[in-house]
Scaffold this motif. Structure first.
Motif: not given
Length: 751
Positions: A599-613
């Motif tokens: 990925a070019e730059g940071a890649l957010a993982p798929d949502a999985n029910g854990t804390l995110r912003i």
């Protein structure tokens, strides 16, 4: 309406963090700031140009990722006025105030454990406490004193994240040396259980779980404080909390007061406890401050919460199959369920109340799937997915990536097999779990099977640590259960299963007691099964706590006998699934790592029910389908209201609008109370009730929905089409104080 890692230890995931002992009620927050009208003229905003030009790249970020230099720099450029790195610490402001309801998100808003969330997230609590003579689902609820607060039910818990720890090596190291897939799965499960056991040891009230991201390339151990006595405090009338109903769902403009309040309690010893009149309010270390300064278009906003599931890291082949097969099939299934719930609502009484709650959830899911399919079929979504797949193929073709390339090729074959059996498996699982009573029977049979084993050898979900949850579920069963609804949906699931060829559904003959599959055979089976005694809570709890398999056989209960008869085939299917999971555990991390590293730059993982912003800006639509401003205002309700459901606001609200009784909650630009606003934030189901924060980390609203075009962004991100919909905190404060006159709560919230 929207209805689960890289880096080192953020805080010690297994450190001591028991809740502090009970103490006298905390002092009220500091005196309120001046109302918006009293603020001095705004100074030139050096970050406005950057926010105006900002195009959200999408991303439901892990807290750890907000400490990355690129993230810090972006948030600074957008005007963040607090220590950005504090977002990576779940024990600091503002993250320490954000909680999971298990299916929604909430946040502490007072030192005495008051939690704000969406109205639709409180539907279960309203339903549990409703009767035909006191319909809180329709009329709302207000506890004017703490003694009047009602339990949200024994199964309603609140989870407060305490820490994260990267356990990737703990889970994956040396797995490839275990050739036998069955033994490999057993080893993976053993490692999960050991990590959780070590985290929870001698720490009552702490729940730990292991989750994976990037297809299992990274594993994280998350520690939660579990609060078990949760009470309903306030929810407005249905015609405020669900204003617009199905018509306005997934649409803009909105005028929905989708908010409610709950409270967390603990024992007098300061430890989490089950419901008791003697319990005292929990005092969180952090709670959010309600913003006083007005929110404007292009302002920076952030949402912290527990988004459920996205599938952006699915492969092109998976997404293409979803579009062609899975989504259309699921839509047809949900339409049938929706029609059934609509018919059940005509029966009146408690059945109608519960069917209405069910219908609301079904309709939300149906529109989500329809919107996702429509969005993916239009435009260039699939082309973007194909381009990403081609880029990944090129990356894997590079020298040094031979092992990853081979692993991905093997994984694709497993995924293809999974797609071939997915619909048959779904029909089976929905039939075998189509009745709540049959689910109870399955649980009792499974616990009886596991009970003779040492605790560490029991299957996940059936260890000693899980028993309190099983007990709570059985205590919650009676207020949730309606036999008319249960039987009707079970019948629908059985009817749908008959479309399978006979060779693919031998289990159906076991359920029906005959090879015949006509209506007469199904109804005869249901008549026999619903003579069960499992509606008796005392019996369920007794069996749950001590029954052996032999004990269950002696009961000759029809649902238990059915669960026992289905058990051999269930074990056979589970064994096959475990072998496949063990193979996937070896292969899938190569795919996830390749996606992350290419990925070019940071890649957010798929949502999985854990804390995110997630973060972005208040931003109106670019699509001409949605003309108008980024905010809606209370006077617009007068033009929208018809006096008929779902546009039938309570008279008190209409009267206050007509008299312009805004109190101190009018927006200086609008000249009235703002109701909702839209942003370009990246959110999904599970984010419901998530606090929306401004550049100072203050509470400015609650996320509750998105436009219908946004749902396809769960699969392929589209910044131009995606908007999140929030209820403005000023509308919450206005309804609470001016319409429902909740004076004690207003004082507690310093309104």
């Amino acid at each position: 309406m929207r209805l689960v890692l890289a880096g080192g230890l953020v805080v010690a995931a297994c450190s001591s963090s028991a809740p502090k002992p009970a103490s006298p009620p905390s002092p009220a927050p500091a005196a309120p700031e001046p109302t918006p009208a009293a603020h001095a003229p705004a100074k030139p905003d050096p970050n406005l140009a950057a926010r105006t030009k900002f195009e959200n790249p999408g991303g439901m970020w892990l807290p750890q990722q907000l400490a990355l230099p690129s993230q810090v720099e972006t948030l600074k450029s957008l005007g963040a006025e607090f220590d950005i790195k504090s977002l990576s610490d779940p024990l600091a402001d503002p993250m320490g105030a954000v909680v999971s309801l298990g299916f929604c998100t909430g946040s502490f808003v007072s030192p005495d454990g008051l939690i704000i969330t969406n109205h639709h997230c409180a539907q279960g609590a309203l339903d549990v406490n409703s009767t035909k003579d006191a319909n809180y689902v329709e009329n709302g609820f207000l506890a004017r004193t703490r003694a009047e607060e009602k339990t949200a039910g024994p199964a309603q818990h609140i989870y407060v994240a305490q820490g994260f720890r990267d356990v990737t090596h703990d889970v994956l190291d040396n797995l490839s040396k275990i050739a036998d897939s069955t033994k490999r799965y057993a080893e993976i499960e053993s490692r999960y259980k050991a990590l959780v056991a070590a985290c929870e040891k001698d720490r009552p009230g702490i729940k730990c779980e292991v989750t994976k991201t990037y297809h299992g390339a990274e594993y994280t151990l998350t520690e939660y404080l579990e609060l078990r006595d949760i009470r309903l405090v306030w929810a407005p009338h249905r015609a405020i909390g669900n204003y617009g109903g199905e018509i306005d769902n997934w649409a803009w403009p909105r005028h929905t007061g989708d908010f409610s309040l709950m409270r967390a309690y603990i024992g007098k010893d300061g430890k989490p406890a089950d419901f008791s009149p003697d319990n005292v309010p929990y005092h969180p270390k952090h709670f959010l401050k309600i913003a006083r300064a007005p929110l404007s278009e292009h302002d920076l906003v952030m949402v912290a919460g527990y988004p459920g599931r996205t599938s952006r890291l699915d492969t092109y082949a998976e997404t293409k199959w979803d579009i062609e097969t899975w989504y259309p099939w699921t839509i047809e299934r949900l339409k049938a369920s929706y029609e059934l719930a609509s018919e059940l609502m005509k029966l009146g009484g408690n059945t109608a109340i519960k069917a209405g709650v069910a219908k609301q959830g079904i309709q939300n899911g149906l529109e989500n799937y329809e919107g996702t399919l429509d969005g993916l079929k239009k435009g260039d979504a699939l082309a973007k997915k194909k381009a990403a797949a081609d880029k990944l193929t090129a990356y894997l073709a590079m020298p040094g990536h031979e092992a990853a390339r081979a692993a991905v090729a093997k994984l694709e074959k497993i995924q293809e097999h999974h797609r071939q059996v997915a619909i048959a498996d779904s029909l089976r699982s929905r039939a075998e779990g189509g009745s709540d009573l049959l689910k109870v029977a399955h649980t009792l049979v499974r616990i009886a099977e596991e009970r003779p084993k040492p605790d560490a050898k029991r299957e996940l979900g059936y260890q000693d640590r899980d028993m309190p949850d099983h007990v709570a579920a059985q205590k919650q069963f009676a207020p949730d259960y309606d036999q008319t609804i249960d039987r009707a949906f079970f019948r629908l699931a059985l009817k749908r299963a008959t479309v399978l060829p006979a060779a693919q559904r031998p289990w159906l003959a076991t359920i029906l007691g005959t090879k015949a599959t006509d209506d007469k055979a199904i109804d005869a089976a249901l008549d026999r099964l619903y003579k069960s005694k499992l509606t008796d809570e005392e019996l369920r709890l007794k069996l749950l706590k001590s029954a052996t398999t032999a004990d269950l056989r002696k009961l000759h209960d029809p649902f238990i006998d059915l669960a026992l008869a289905l058990a051999p085939e269930r074990r056979k299917k589970e064994a096959a699934d475990k072998r496949e999971a063990a193979e996937t555990a070896l292969l899938a991390p190569a795919l996830g790592a390749a996606m992350r590293d290419s990925a070019e730059g940071a890649l957010a993982p798929d949502a999985n029910g854990t804390l995110r912003i997630t973060y972005g800006t208040v931003r109106r639509f670019e699509d001409p389908k949605y003309p108008g401003a980024a905010f809606t205002a209370a006077p617009e309700i007068l033009k929208k209201d018809t006096g008929k459901d779902p546009f039938d606001s309570p008279p008190a609200l209409l009267d206050a609008i007509k008299k312009k009784q805004w109190g101190k909650w009018a927006d200086p630009t609008l000249g009235s109370v703002p109701v909702c606003f839209i942003s370009d934030l990246d959110t999904t189901g599970g984010n419901s009730g998530s606090p929306t924060l401004n550049a100072r980390g203050e509470l400015v609203g609650l996320l509750f929905d998105g436009n219908i075009e946004s749902v396809s962004s769960d699969v392929v991100w589209n910044a131009a089409l995606t908007r999140s919909i929030h209820v403005d905190i000023r509308y919450f404060a206005w309804v609470l104080t001016q319409i429902d006159h909740a004076d004690a709560l207003a004082k507690e919230l310093n309104l």
